[in-house]
Write an enzyme that holds these catalytic residues in place. Structure first.
Site, PDB file in Angstrom:
ATOM      1  N   LYS A  89      15.579  21.936 -11.073  1.00 41.68           N
ATOM      2  CA  LYS A  89      14.981  20.655 -11.422  1.00 41.68           C
ATOM      3  C   LYS A  89      15.907  19.705 -12.182  1.00 41.68           C
ATOM      4  O   LYS A  89      16.661  20.100 -13.050  1.00 41.68           O
ATOM      5  CB  LYS A  89      13.729  20.869 -12.286  1.00 41.68           C
ATOM      6  N   SER A 116      14.313  21.660 -16.256  1.00 40.82           N
ATOM      7  CA  SER A 116      13.102  22.438 -16.490  1.00 40.82           C
ATOM      8  C   SER A 116      13.500  23.781 -17.076  1.00 40.82           C
ATOM      9  O   SER A 116      14.539  24.329 -16.720  1.00 40.82           O
ATOM     10  CB  SER A 116      12.379  22.630 -15.160  1.00 40.82           C
ATOM     11  N   HIS A 128       0.836  -1.222   0.000  1.00 37.85           N
ATOM     12  CA  HIS A 128       0.000   0.000   0.000  1.00 37.85           C
ATOM     13  C   HIS A 128       0.864   1.261   0.000  1.00 37.85           C
ATOM     14  O   HIS A 128       0.424   2.309   0.461  1.00 37.85           O
ATOM     15  CB  HIS A 128      -0.943   0.035   1.206  1.00 37.85           C
ATOM     16  N   GLU A 178       9.736   8.276 -16.810  1.00 34.25           N
ATOM     17  CA  GLU A 178       8.391   8.836 -17.016  1.00 34.25           C
ATOM     18  C   GLU A 178       7.881   8.534 -18.414  1.00 34.25           C
ATOM     19  O   GLU A 178       6.726   8.163 -18.615  1.00 34.25           O
ATOM     20  CB  GLU A 178       8.414  10.359 -16.833  1.00 34.25           C
TER      21      GLU A 178
END
Ligand code: ARG
Length: 469
Positions: free
Chosen positions: A292, A286, A165, A299
């Site tokens: 970043k 970024s 979980h 991804e």
């Protein structure tokens, strides 16, 4: 005769019965050459095998066969050199190559299509294409697995929190975690290998649908093309694309596994987890936020999974309402197949390249494993071994955890007196159980997370990979 009429279908290889030219839009709409030219090599190989067989059974002379083969090899060179002129007017890869052959060698070129149809030709080409693609996919899976196994070996003793979980559950070793991904890839490999057997059946000889009146010998072509067997029924041979659906399904599972793996890498590289680092060369920045460093590769792999799942559904839907035998619908199998091959290969490649570069932040993993009471089950098992019933020990440990939450103290950091508040059975030997090492080492059985088991599993995995040769 249509040859005298430039507005008729005379410019088509099938134009004999046509009295007007194809509508320009229809011509573009029905053409597939823009994408099926990707099977040009397979088409040429199939044609060479077909011509060889026709000569062996006496339908072509040896001289004709030789002329055809020489012509096709020259066309192969033109295609490889990028000088071949593809024409949408000629619809698909098959007719582009056949027309060019006739241009080059004259009337003999027109004999190549004897005893064959584009229906069995295209079904043969796509199977040959897929067979080659599967072999490359298999070798990329092996490269990724090799990287994973090395990582597992290097990090066999590294402890991290295991989750259920996405909540801290029990400590596990990082090597064990990597070997879980490796198991999925073993199954992916097996599935692809199994699918390959059904891909590697030859439809050639089915002709349009019913077979042919020429005395063909399909065993000759099958052998020349390296097929393991032939499609036993001509109607089935030209029409079903179940092998492509299977391939897409096996690919969707590979992507699903890589996508889940990606989800973990994305989480683990975040400042909140901070378990691993991906080298800069696998990340991007970024344009607005200077700090970043984004895990774009995982991804994107996660995102590309949708594309392959979509192709599986496209192929299933493409097939579902087709009556026997060949229907033009089947032309729609190419793009999903090609894109599935490209996507799976690129994603496997990205992962195989990334594995050796993955940097593991052991201290952070260890810290995280110590938070979240990951050895609570160990304490419960300890009490059971001292005679407490499991449900009672669950209750006792639950209370101890509640106390730990209030005091902001892990179980291993409590004093003996503090622990004894919850059960007088607890003695000094409890601390061996509550440490992270104690916890993982205790799970020392086949498939367990103990470093000793991980090292043994690594050896087994290496041996299995070595068998692939
Ligand atoms: N381009 C077609 C395909 O991809 C080739 C076969 C077409 N056959 C036909 N009789 N129209 O399926």
């Amino acid at each position: 005769m249509s040859e005298q009429n430039p507005t008729s279908g005379a410019d088509k290889l099938w134009g004999g019965r046509f009295t007007e030219a194809t509508d320009a839009f229809v011509e573009a709409f029905t053409a597939s050459v823009t994408f099926d030219k990707r099977m040009a090599e397979q088409d040429i190989n199939g044609s060479i095998a077909h011509a060889t067989m026709l000569a062996a059974v006496g339908v072509l002379t040896d001289a004709e066969k030789q002329q055809i083969i020489t012509g096709l090899e020259q066309i192969r060179s033109e295609i490889r050199a990028g000088t071949f002129e593809w024409s949408v007017k000629l619809e698909d890869v098959h007719m582009n190559i056949e027309a060019r052959l006739t241009d080059r060698i004259g009337i003999t070129g027109k004999k190549l299509h004897t005893g064959r149809s584009r229906n069995d030709q295209v079904a043969t080409d796509i199977r040959l294409y897929l067979r080659d693609a599967i072999d490359v996919i298999l070798s990329e899976i092996t490269r990724l697995q090799t990287g994973l196994v090395h990582l597992a070996e290097r990090e066999a003793d590294t402890i991290m929190p295991g989750f259920t979980h996405l909540q801290t559950a029990q400590p596990v070793t990082f090597g064990h975690h990597m070997l879980a991904w490796n198991e999925m890839l073993f199954r992916d490999y097996e599935r692809m290998q199994d699918c390959r057997k059904r891909v590697n059946r030859m439809p050639l000889g089915s002709a349009a649908l019913a077979g042919t009146t020429y005395p063909i010998d399909r065993t000759i072509t099958a052998k020349l093309l390296g097929f393991e067997g032939i499609c036993e029924n001509s109607l089935d041979g030209v029409s079903d694309r179940d092998f492509a659906i299977e391939f897409a399904a096996a690919s969707a599972l590979i992507m699903t596994h890589l996508s889940r793996f990606s989800e973990e890498l994305v989480l683990w590289t975040s400042a909140q987890f901070n378990f691993i680092d991906l080298p800069d060369r696998f990340c991007t920045g970024s344009s607005i936020m200077p700090q970043k460093k984004n895990p774009d590769v995982p991804e994107l792999v996660r995102g590309k999974t949708g594309r392959v799942n979509g192709h599986l559904i496209s192929l299933l839907t493409l097939m579902k309402s087709q009556c026997l035998a060949y229907n033009k619908d089947n032309q729609e199998d190419k793009e999903p197949i090609f894109d599935t091959v490209d996507t799976v290969l690129n994603c496997l490649r990205a992962y195989a390249d990334m594995m050796p570069a993955l940097q593991v932040k052991k201290d952070n993993m260890r810290e995280a494993a110590k938070r979240g009471f990951s050895t609570a089950t160990d304490l419960a098992d300890y009490l059971v071994k001292k005679g407490v019933a499991f449900r009672d020990s669950h209750e006792i440990v639950g209370k101890a955890v509640g106390y730990g939450v209030a005091q902001k103290k892990d179980l291993a950091d409590m004093s003996l007196a503090e622990l004894q508040q919850f059960s007088s059975i607890i003695t000094d030997d409890v601390f061996a159980v509550l440490t992270l090492e104690g916890s993982v080492n205790a799970r020392n059985h086949l498939g367990g997370t103990a470093p000793a088991q991980v090292k043994a599993a690594v050896q087994q995995a290496k041996a299995k990979l070595a068998e692939r040769g």
